[in-house]
Design a protein around this motif. Structure first.
Motif, mmCIF file in Angstrom:
data_model
loop_
_atom_site.group_PDB
_atom_site.id
_atom_site.type_symbol
_atom_site.label_atom_id
_atom_site.label_comp_id
_atom_site.label_asym_id
_atom_site.label_seq_id
_atom_site.Cartn_x
_atom_site.Cartn_y
_atom_site.Cartn_z
ATOM 1 N N ALA A 44 -31.862 -19.982 18.004
ATOM 2 C CA ALA A 44 -31.174 -18.725 18.319
ATOM 3 C C ALA A 44 -29.725 -19.004 18.677
ATOM 4 O O ALA A 44 -28.804 -18.353 18.168
ATOM 5 N N ARG A 45 -29.520 -19.994 19.556
ATOM 6 C CA ARG A 45 -28.148 -20.297 19.986
ATOM 7 C C ARG A 45 -27.304 -20.822 18.826
ATOM 8 O O ARG A 45 -26.130 -20.468 18.700
ATOM 9 N N THR A 46 -27.910 -21.630 17.947
ATOM 10 C CA THR A 46 -27.178 -22.146 16.782
ATOM 11 C C THR A 46 -26.771 -20.999 15.854
ATOM 12 O O THR A 46 -25.646 -20.945 15.358
ATOM 13 N N GLN A 47 -27.713 -20.078 15.640
ATOM 14 C CA GLN A 47 -27.417 -18.976 14.717
ATOM 15 C C GLN A 47 -26.359 -18.038 15.287
ATOM 16 O O GLN A 47 -25.518 -17.532 14.558
ATOM 17 N N VAL A 104 -28.835 -11.072 9.248
ATOM 18 C CA VAL A 104 -29.750 -10.615 10.304
ATOM 19 C C VAL A 104 -30.448 -11.871 10.825
ATOM 20 O O VAL A 104 -31.107 -12.573 10.079
ATOM 21 N N LEU A 105 -30.250 -12.155 12.107
ATOM 22 C CA LEU A 105 -30.746 -13.422 12.650
ATOM 23 C C LEU A 105 -32.269 -13.380 12.825
ATOM 24 O O LEU A 105 -32.824 -12.384 13.304
ATOM 25 N N ALA A 106 -32.917 -14.476 12.410
ATOM 26 C CA ALA A 106 -34.372 -14.587 12.566
ATOM 27 C C ALA A 106 -34.731 -15.998 13.006
ATOM 28 O O ALA A 106 -35.449 -16.724 12.320
ATOM 29 N N ASP A 165 -18.754 -8.448 13.748
ATOM 30 C CA ASP A 165 -18.400 -7.397 14.698
ATOM 31 C C ASP A 165 -19.527 -7.116 15.676
ATOM 32 O O ASP A 165 -19.312 -6.515 16.732
ATOM 33 N N ILE A 166 -20.734 -7.522 15.313
ATOM 34 C CA ILE A 166 -21.902 -7.353 16.180
ATOM 35 C C ILE A 166 -22.987 -8.298 15.657
ATOM 36 O O ILE A 166 -22.957 -8.668 14.481
ATOM 37 N N VAL A 167 -23.886 -8.717 16.535
ATOM 38 C CA VAL A 167 -25.020 -9.553 16.126
ATOM 39 C C VAL A 167 -26.212 -8.635 15.871
ATOM 40 O O VAL A 167 -26.414 -7.663 16.606
ATOM 41 N N LYS A 168 -27.004 -8.947 14.844
ATOM 42 C CA LYS A 168 -28.132 -8.077 14.501
ATOM 43 C C LYS A 168 -29.440 -8.854 14.490
ATOM 44 O O LYS A 168 -29.518 -9.932 13.908
#
Ligand SMILES: [Zn+2]
Length: 416
Positions: free
Chosen positions: A155-158, A146-148, A168-171
């Protein structure tokens, strides 16, 4: 000489191709015909009494009335007379902590889980290995971490890291946990969503507040992973959801889990629950001190109110024609995988949805929302033969989803 040999080889090869179906059949490539059940195929078609489902190589060849579906010679027949068949349940918002969870989900008829974050490498490996006709546990799709991120650059790196892992999806989570932690700032989630879209990835968003839902939708969020729970949804968000064709996953059982253990819940004595329940979680939740703490917890009381708001919003969204993707947020402590999905269906029905609407959201619509409908969600020719055999018809009473006779994934009976 060489050319004669080549042509002989070619002839052998052609001969092998011609007999190949017989050879594979003799070696046990499963061709199975499931007969006699009432079929609810997950489409808008009325239930089909005395149906036949033919399965080859894990996929449905044909499914319909016995009179119009031919059973191939030599097929293994499985009588499901007196039973009702529904497509396997698809959970659009779960969490898979390890491959063992996939057996647990499957035992309860949940044949696909879209895991929205935190999967270990072993679950990525399970995903890579599931495209096979011998599968007998739940399918899984993953969001990765889960990106934080703290900055738009981060954000772009993660997001790049997510893309590298082929999620399958970004969260992401946009929530202050009832005012106790800082929320992700709009410029950060805009960078995540923009970065994901540039890489062809969709973004699922955890949220709580209506205002955040609107802002996230304006930023391009592709999937709303929880109910709006602070206030009633309005005409504005309904029209945005419909115009952008964004689905909502209610996760009512997530709310239930925040307060239900203020005493020992009734389902702790249900034999269906007990068959696969995590005993460590149960032991912890049965401790009087833990129950007293939950009863005294202000957030538990607030989430109890939030459940009512969520159910009201589910009914409003469904009535307005927003697509609902059944989801539960199971997987964290105290959110029991498999059984909670069946309770979620009951919660959705008690919110005012008809059993048909509830079933659609847990099969065809969940598959569409998660872009899995080419292979999953209905029992139609070409799709994986994932289905649940029930002792009673869930269109009469949604609780009949708990009366499981057997579960099949790719036409294989799931051990339970
Ligand atoms: Zn979640």
């Amino acid at each position: 000489m060489v050319s004669t040999m080549m042509s002989a080889l070619r002839e052998l090869y052609i001969a092998a191709l011609l007999v190949a179906p017989t050879i594979t059949f003799a070696q046990g490539t499963p061709v199975r015909a499931f007969t006699g059940a009432t079929l609810i195929d997950g489409t808008d078609r009325a239930p089909v009494p005395n149906a036949t489902i033919v399965v080859r190589n894990g996929r449905v060849v044909a499914a319909g009335p016995a009179a119009s579906v031919a059973v191939p010679a030599g097929a293994t027949r499985v009588s499901l007379s007196g039973k009702t068949v529904i497509p396997g349940i698809i959970n659009a918002h779960g969490h898979v902590n390890g491959p063992a969870d996939l057996a647990t989900y499957a035992a309860y008829g949940v044949t696909t889980v879209f895991s929205l974050g935190g999967e270990p490498a072993s679950v990525f490996a399970a995903r890579a290995a599931q495209n096979t006709p011998t599968l007998d546990h739940a399918r899984v799709f993953v969001a990765g971490p889960v990106l934080a991120p703290k900055t738009p650059e981060e954000a772009r790196t993660q997001v790049a890291g997510d893309a590298e892992q082929k999620v399958d999806i970004v969260k992401i989570r946009v929530d202050d946990n009832l005012g106790t932690v800082p929320k992700m700032a709009p410029e950060i989630y805009r960078a995540v969503i923009d970065g994901a879209h540039k890489r062809g990835l969709r973004v699922a968003t955890h949220l709580f507040y209506l205002a955040d839902a609107k802002s996230l939708l304006a930023a391009g969020s592709d999937f709303i992973a929880h109910s709006v729970r602070d206030t009633d949804v309005d005409a504005d968000i309904i029209s945005t959801l419909k115009r952008r064709n964004v689905c909502v996953s209610p996760t009512l059982m997530r709310e239930v889990s925040t307060f239900v253990y203020e005493k020992t819940p009734e389902f702790f004595s249900d034999s269906l629950f007990l068959t696969h329940a995590n005993r460590e979680w149960m032991a912890a939740l049965e401790k009087p001190a833990a129950q007293q703490a939950m009863a005294a917890s202000p957030s538990a009381q607030k989430y109890k109110v939030a459940l009512g708001v969520a159910k009201r919003n589910l009914k409003k969204l469904s009535d307005a024609g927003v697509t609902i993707a059944m989801g539960t947020d199971t997987g964290p402590n105290g959110r029991f995988q498999g059984y909670f999905e069946l309770m979620e269906l009951e919660q959705m029905a008690s919110a005012g949805l008809t059993p048909r609407q509830v079933l659609a959201s847990a099969t065809r619509d969940a598959a569409r929302c998660m872009k899995l409908d080419r292979d999953l969600g209905t029992l139609e020719a070409g799709k994986w033969a994932d289905f649940v055999v029930l002792d009673a018809n869930p269109l009469t009473n949604i609780s009949n989803v708990k009366r499981i006779a057997s579960v099949y994934i790719a036409g294989n009976q799931v051990p339970r």
